[in-house]
Design an enzyme around this catalytic site. Structure first.
Site, PDB file in Angstrom:
ATOM      1  N   ARG A  21       0.808  -1.208   0.000  1.00 36.73           N
ATOM      2  CA  ARG A  21       0.000   0.000   0.000  1.00 36.73           C
ATOM      3  C   ARG A  21       0.849   1.269   0.000  1.00 36.73           C
ATOM      4  O   ARG A  21       1.759   1.408   0.800  1.00 36.73           O
ATOM      5  CB  ARG A  21      -0.944   0.005   1.196  1.00 36.73           C
ATOM      6  CG  ARG A  21      -1.962  -1.111   1.084  1.00 36.73           C
ATOM      7  CD  ARG A  21      -2.884  -1.190   2.266  1.00 36.73           C
ATOM      8  NE  ARG A  21      -3.778  -2.343   2.103  1.00 36.73           N
ATOM      9  CZ  ARG A  21      -5.057  -2.338   2.404  1.00 36.73           C
ATOM     10  NH1 ARG A  21      -5.622  -1.252   2.895  1.00 36.73           N
ATOM     11  NH2 ARG A  21      -5.791  -3.412   2.225  1.00 36.73           N
ATOM     12  N   SER A 136     -22.187 -13.079  13.941  1.00 32.81           N
ATOM     13  CA  SER A 136     -21.562 -11.973  13.231  1.00 32.81           C
ATOM     14  C   SER A 136     -21.676 -12.176  11.718  1.00 32.81           C
ATOM     15  O   SER A 136     -21.367 -13.263  11.203  1.00 32.81           O
ATOM     16  CB  SER A 136     -20.080 -11.923  13.670  1.00 32.81           C
ATOM     17  OG  SER A 136     -19.374 -10.947  12.966  1.00 32.81           O
ATOM     18  N   SER A 188     -19.571  -1.070   3.036  1.00 32.18           N
ATOM     19  CA  SER A 188     -18.949   0.011   2.281  1.00 32.18           C
ATOM     20  C   SER A 188     -18.121  -0.433   1.091  1.00 32.18           C
ATOM     21  O   SER A 188     -17.741   0.400   0.278  1.00 32.18           O
ATOM     22  CB  SER A 188     -18.082   0.843   3.208  1.00 32.18           C
ATOM     23  OG  SER A 188     -16.860   0.182   3.432  1.00 32.18           O
ATOM     24  N   HIS A 216     -21.358   3.845   7.676  1.00 30.72           N
ATOM     25  CA  HIS A 216     -21.437   4.406   6.317  1.00 30.72           C
ATOM     26  C   HIS A 216     -22.819   4.951   5.997  1.00 30.72           C
ATOM     27  O   HIS A 216     -23.141   5.190   4.840  1.00 30.72           O
ATOM     28  CB  HIS A 216     -20.997   3.375   5.283  1.00 30.72           C
ATOM     29  CG  HIS A 216     -19.537   3.113   5.364  1.00 30.72           C
ATOM     30  ND1 HIS A 216     -18.597   3.897   4.725  1.00 30.72           N
ATOM     31  CD2 HIS A 216     -18.842   2.202   6.081  1.00 30.72           C
ATOM     32  CE1 HIS A 216     -17.388   3.454   5.023  1.00 30.72           C
ATOM     33  NE2 HIS A 216     -17.500   2.432   5.849  1.00 30.72           N
ATOM     34  N   THR A 244     -19.968   6.666  13.298  1.00 26.71           N
ATOM     35  CA  THR A 244     -18.716   7.422  13.325  1.00 26.71           C
ATOM     36  C   THR A 244     -19.017   8.903  13.127  1.00 26.71           C
ATOM     37  O   THR A 244     -20.034   9.266  12.521  1.00 26.71           O
ATOM     38  CB  THR A 244     -17.749   6.959  12.217  1.00 26.71           C
ATOM     39  OG1 THR A 244     -16.514   7.671  12.360  1.00 26.71           O
ATOM     40  CG2 THR A 244     -18.291   7.235  10.826  1.00 26.71           C
ATOM     41  N   LYS A 247     -16.942  10.125   8.956  1.00 29.34           N
ATOM     42  CA  LYS A 247     -17.244   9.966   7.526  1.00 29.34           C
ATOM     43  C   LYS A 247     -18.326  10.974   7.138  1.00 29.34           C
ATOM     44  O   LYS A 247     -18.013  12.133   6.888  1.00 29.34           O
ATOM     45  CB  LYS A 247     -17.562   8.508   7.251  1.00 29.34           C
ATOM     46  CG  LYS A 247     -16.286   7.650   7.432  1.00 29.34           C
ATOM     47  CD  LYS A 247     -16.485   6.157   7.415  1.00 29.34           C
ATOM     48  CE  LYS A 247     -15.154   5.456   7.734  1.00 29.34           C
ATOM     49  NZ  LYS A 247     -15.283   4.008   7.925  1.00 29.34           N
ATOM     50  N   THR A 276      -8.328   6.051  27.902  1.00 33.09           N
ATOM     51  CA  THR A 276      -7.776   6.879  26.833  1.00 33.09           C
ATOM     52  C   THR A 276      -8.378   8.277  26.914  1.00 33.09           C
ATOM     53  O   THR A 276      -9.524   8.453  27.342  1.00 33.09           O
ATOM     54  CB  THR A 276      -8.020   6.221  25.456  1.00 33.09           C
ATOM     55  OG1 THR A 276      -7.310   6.955  24.460  1.00 33.09           O
ATOM     56  CG2 THR A 276      -9.485   6.187  25.084  1.00 33.09           C
ATOM     57  N   THR A 277      -7.586   9.258  26.521  1.00 31.75           N
ATOM     58  CA  THR A 277      -8.013  10.654  26.610  1.00 31.75           C
ATOM     59  C   THR A 277      -9.208  10.919  25.702  1.00 31.75           C
ATOM     60  O   THR A 277      -9.284  10.396  24.588  1.00 31.75           O
ATOM     61  CB  THR A 277      -6.833  11.569  26.228  1.00 31.75           C
ATOM     62  OG1 THR A 277      -5.787  11.333  27.164  1.00 31.75           O
ATOM     63  CG2 THR A 277      -7.209  13.035  26.255  1.00 31.75           C
ATOM     64  N   THR A 362      -8.826  -5.997   2.661  1.00 31.43           N
ATOM     65  CA  THR A 362     -10.059  -5.200   2.780  1.00 31.43           C
ATOM     66  C   THR A 362     -11.210  -5.900   2.051  1.00 31.43           C
ATOM     67  O   THR A 362     -12.351  -5.879   2.500  1.00 31.43           O
ATOM     68  CB  THR A 362      -9.835  -3.784   2.212  1.00 31.43           C
ATOM     69  OG1 THR A 362      -8.651  -3.245   2.812  1.00 31.43           O
ATOM     70  CG2 THR A 362     -10.990  -2.873   2.514  1.00 31.43           C
TER      71      THR A 362
HETATM   72  C1  LIG Z   1     -14.495   3.138   8.890  1.00 35.76           C
HETATM   73  C2  LIG Z   1     -15.319   2.082   9.578  1.00 35.76           C
HETATM   74  C3  LIG Z   1     -15.335   1.966  10.966  1.00 35.76           C
HETATM   75  C4  LIG Z   1     -14.391   2.749  11.831  1.00 35.76           C
HETATM   76  O1  LIG Z   1     -14.783   4.061  11.946  1.00 35.76           O
HETATM   77  P1  LIG Z   1     -13.651   5.159  12.257  1.00 35.76           P
HETATM   78  O2  LIG Z   1     -14.388   6.260  12.887  1.00 35.76           O
HETATM   79  O3  LIG Z   1     -13.017   5.493  10.949  1.00 35.76           O
HETATM   80  O4  LIG Z   1     -12.676   4.502  13.186  1.00 35.76           O
HETATM   81  C5  LIG Z   1     -16.224   1.092  11.577  1.00 35.76           C
HETATM   82  N1  LIG Z   1     -17.062   0.338  10.834  1.00 35.76           N
HETATM   83  C6  LIG Z   1     -17.054   0.392   9.491  1.00 35.76           C
HETATM   84  C7  LIG Z   1     -17.998  -0.460   8.728  1.00 35.76           C
HETATM   85  C8  LIG Z   1     -16.171   1.251   8.816  1.00 35.76           C
HETATM   86  O5  LIG Z   1     -16.116   1.264   7.487  1.00 35.76           O
END
Ligand SMILES: *Cc1c(COP(=O)(O)O)cnc(C)c1O
Length: 403
Positions: A21, A136, A188, A216, A244, A247, A276-277, A362
């Site tokens: 990569r 899962s 995704s 996503h 998240t 994104k 973690t902070t 991936t």
């Molecule tokens: C990108 C992704 C995550 C992780 O989210 P981040 O905020 O980038 O760490 C979790 N689940 C899926 C399906 C993703 O594509």
């Protein structure tokens, strides 16, 4: 022991498979989305990004930037510590309330990233429940797989988006065991969408909890950007919703939304939360502004969906192998890592178009692909350029174009 030699050997293996990569060196530029300055051996030049996950350009929306500037000036750079030791910043409190409301849940909890949210929440829930069996989806994201693995509980992998297979596996499990079903809404890499209602029906019949990754989809689907579950009126069927802030919302951070008890449990037990902070106040303020904006504005969502539909139609019409996708994602099948990399190198070097090759791990080997993510600001002229570049490369490499 020659440690360096062992590591170098493993890197050589990645090279040999053609899936080494290389990251594009980019400077994104406010006001010019989706154009960025690419730094290369011959200097700096403009490229059009076709593979970003800042799907709605919220990463440079004035509402978000203004909120971040203001919070930075008011509260400073960092959070000052973990929440256990240093408390919770005001913007994080507001953000969690906003996220709980977005998903129709009692509470929400913010983490450093979506990855951490999945990893530590799933691990904690499955560890706390004695004898828990986790079901899962086979295409679940690495962050969920990692969390489930770390719980060292029993796990069963059901066929992708297959409610009947999930039913079969749940039927075979001990009826008395606690059960958790984990899956995503928008996948995704293929762009397909889970049959959420069917999976919830099956889970409910077997008394299983449900955990949905809407990473996503948040900001992108549903009348308020609450994701596919919101769009389909299913919010109350899911035990935990994960999202998240990085994104569709364009900033960084991750979260879960659930009942007050579950959120309190994860807050109290999850190492990935406790040790973690916290995210910086300015980050939380930016995410908060983004979530709030997309709750009432559907303009960005509509424009992105229109651009995506247009690109799919155009590339299909040009005979390019657009993979079937129900969502905004536009995957183009290549099927070979070396060729995939050659195509994206040419797009970048010759045409100034940035598309990252998607290779194993991936996606499965043999399904290497280009993954295009048109946003609200990709113009028709940009699509002309992309289509022309792709068909030129396909012909040059003597790859088939559909009639
Ligand atoms: C990108 C992704 C995550 C992780 O989210 P981040 O905020 O980038 O760490 C979790 N689940 C899926 C399906 C993703 O594509």
């Amino acid at each position: 022991m020659d440690y360096e030699a062992i590591f170098a050997e493993r890197l050589a293996a990645v090279h040999a498979e053609g899936r080494y990569r290389v990251f594009a060196h980019l400077a994104r530029q406010v006001g010019r989305y989706p154009v960025a300055a690419a730094h290369g051996p011959d200097g700096v030049r403009d490229v059009v990004i076709w593979c970003g996950n800042d799907y709605l350009a919220m990463g440079q929306h004035p509402v978000v930037l203004d909120a971040m500037h203001a919070a930075l000036d008011r509260h400073g750079a960092g959070a000052g510590g973990t929440r256990n030791i240093s408390g919770t910043s005001h913007p994080v409190v507001l953000l969690e309330a906003e996220l709980a409301d977005l998903h129709g849940k009692e509470a929400a909890l913010v983490f450093s990233s979506g990855y951490v949210a999945n990893d530590t929440s799933l691990c904690t829930l499955a560890t706390i429940l004695p004898g828990c069996v986790v079901f899962s989806d086979e295409k679940n994201h690495a962050s969920m797989i990692q969390g489930i693995r770390n719980a060292r509980c029993e796990r069963r992998i059901f066929r992708h988006n297959d409610a009947a297979d999930l039913d079969r596996l749940l039927s075979a499990a001990d009826p008395a065991a606690p059960k958790l079903v984990a899956f995503e809404s928008v996948y995704s890499m293929d762009g397909d969408i889970a049959p959420i209602a069917d999976l919830c029906d099956v889970a409910e019949r077997h008394g299983a909890m449900t955990y949905l990754d809407e990473v996503h989809a948040v900001g992108l689907y549903g009348p308020r950007g609450g994701g596919v579950a919101e769009a389909r009126g299913l919010l109350d069927r899911l035990t935990v919703i994960n999202g998240t802030l990085a994104k569709g919302f364009g900033v960084v951070g991750g979260y879960i939304a659930a009942s007050a008890t579950i959120i309190d449990l994860v807050r109290s037990y999850a190492p990935g939360f406790i040790f973690t902070t916290a995210i910086p106040p300015a980050t939380a303020a930016g995410a908060l502004a983004s979530v709030r904006h997309l709750k009432t504005s559907g303009v960005e969502r509509a424009a992105m969906q229109e651009r995506s539909a247009t690109l799919k139609r155009r590339l299909t019409h040009a005979g390019l192998p657009v993979m079937p996708s129900e969502s905004h994602i536009v995957p183009l099948l290549v099927g070979d890592p070396v060729r995939c990399k050659a195509i994206t190198d040419t797009l970048m070097d010759e045409f100034g178009l940035y598309v990252q090759p998607i290779n194993y791990p991936t996606v499965p080997r043999g399904t290497e692909r280009l993954r295009l993510t048109p946003g609200p600001m990709h113009t028709d002229a940009m699509m002309d350029d992309l289509e022309a570049a792709l068909t030129t490369i396909w012909r040059r490499l003597e790859m088939p174009l559909a009639a």
